[in-house]
Design an enzyme around this catalytic site. Structure first.
Site, PDB file in Angstrom:
ATOM      1  N   ILE A  85      69.366  13.003  53.105  1.00 41.33           N
ATOM      2  CA  ILE A  85      67.968  12.843  52.145  1.00 41.33           C
ATOM      3  C   ILE A  85      68.178  11.432  51.472  1.00 41.33           C
ATOM      4  O   ILE A  85      69.345  11.039  50.586  1.00 41.33           O
ATOM      5  CB  ILE A  85      68.039  13.774  51.000  1.00 41.33           C
ATOM      6  CG1 ILE A  85      67.882  15.269  51.692  1.00 41.33           C
ATOM      7  CG2 ILE A  85      66.895  13.750  50.119  1.00 41.33           C
ATOM      8  CD1 ILE A  85      66.514  15.564  52.486  1.00 41.33           C
ATOM      9  N   LYS A  86      67.465  10.439  51.813  1.00 45.23           N
ATOM     10  CA  LYS A  86      67.645   9.266  51.204  1.00 45.23           C
ATOM     11  C   LYS A  86      66.816   9.068  49.897  1.00 45.23           C
ATOM     12  O   LYS A  86      65.603   9.776  49.637  1.00 45.23           O
ATOM     13  CB  LYS A  86      66.869   8.219  52.254  1.00 45.23           C
ATOM     14  CG  LYS A  86      67.625   7.960  53.265  1.00 45.23           C
ATOM     15  CD  LYS A  86      66.915   6.947  54.297  1.00 45.23           C
ATOM     16  CE  LYS A  86      66.894   5.298  53.937  1.00 45.23           C
ATOM     17  NZ  LYS A  86      66.042   4.540  54.781  1.00 45.23           N
ATOM     18  N   VAL A  87      67.498   8.559  48.847  1.00 51.42           N
ATOM     19  CA  VAL A  87      66.984   8.828  47.683  1.00 51.42           C
ATOM     20  C   VAL A  87      66.943   7.182  46.859  1.00 51.42           C
ATOM     21  O   VAL A  87      68.238   6.774  46.918  1.00 51.42           O
ATOM     22  CB  VAL A  87      67.966   9.537  46.494  1.00 51.42           C
ATOM     23  CG1 VAL A  87      67.281   9.659  45.017  1.00 51.42           C
ATOM     24  CG2 VAL A  87      67.629  11.176  47.262  1.00 51.42           C
TER      25      VAL A  87
END
Ligand code: E4P
Length: 233
Positions: A85-87
């Protein structure tokens, strides 16, 4: 150093994987927008195509921590529980990184423009941090240096995080990071093609082939035209 494809076009991904065993695919909302299709379906088809050992990274678009977490859960359910998950490293994002890490979720901190943003994201729990090399260069900063500094900081502090350098416009930027031993890079298909292609290699291969068929002609008395001779392989 892992090498990933920064693209969401399944045909491009298949083409690249048919030539070379890449380590995965990264996407962002702009990359997904280029496909003009349901982004979840695009990500599902990429995941279905990729070997199990290849990573897939996809970004949340919400602004609040709570919504980022909800979105992350949705993507993990719909796409793959091993999804990265890219945050983005906003204040809300940092808190989301911390909370998602507590659930054991793979996190890539993104939209990184300073070494300290990467350090703080890694401390919060990001497995990868993505500095934007070429965008930094375009701002008059040294993107490669920022990525190398982050790598040095992680190793100096015994942190279990790696740089996933992103935003490249040429292979020289990647070469410099490879020499420094950073964890991973992700680049667009044209930059990845440039890592392999060299006209001189193509010419050398052509010359070797011509020489070989000249030899075959000499010893057998048979004459092959280049195109015909290639058919016998
Ligand atoms: C990766 O996290 C970024 O989304 C991406 O590599 C940015 O690349 P660009 O600067 O070419 O848009």
């Amino acid at each position: 150093m892992l090498v990933l494809i920064d693209n969401a076009n399944i045909y491009e991904i298949e083409r690249l994987y048919s030539m070379y065993p890449y380590d995965g695919v990264t996407t962002n909302p702009s990359i997904l927008m280029n496909e003009r299709k349901n982004p979840i379906k695009v990500l599902q088809s990429i995941r279905d195509f990729l070997p199990k050992s290849s990573q897939l990274h996809a970004q949340v678009v919400s602004e609040s921590t709570e919504q980022m977490i909800e979105e992350a859960h949705f993507m993990l359910r719909e796409i793959d529980e091993q999804l990265f998950i890219k945050v983005p490293v906003t204040a809300q994002g940092m808190r989301a990184i911390h909370l998602l890490k507590q659930e054991g979720i793979n996190i890539t901190a993104t939209a990184i423009y300073t070494a300290m943003q990467a350090f703080m994201a890694a401390k919060a729990g990001a497995r990868y941090t993505a500095p934007y090399v070429n965008r930094l260069d375009n701002m008059g900063a040294d993107g490669v240096q920022v990525a190398m500094d982050i790598h040095t900081m992680f190793r100096a502090n015994n942190m279990e995080a790696d740089v996933l350098a992103a935003s490249f416009k040429n292979s020289q930027q990647i070469l410099n990071l490879c020499k420094h031993g950073i964890g991973a890079v992700t680049a667009s298909p044209d930059v990845l093609d440039a890592l392999i292609h060299h006209d001189a290699t193509f010419t050398a291969e052509e010359n070797f082939t011509q020489d070989f068929y000249s030899l075959v002609s000499e010893v057998t008395g048979l004459h092959f035209k280049e195109k015909e001779s290639r058919k016998i392989n």
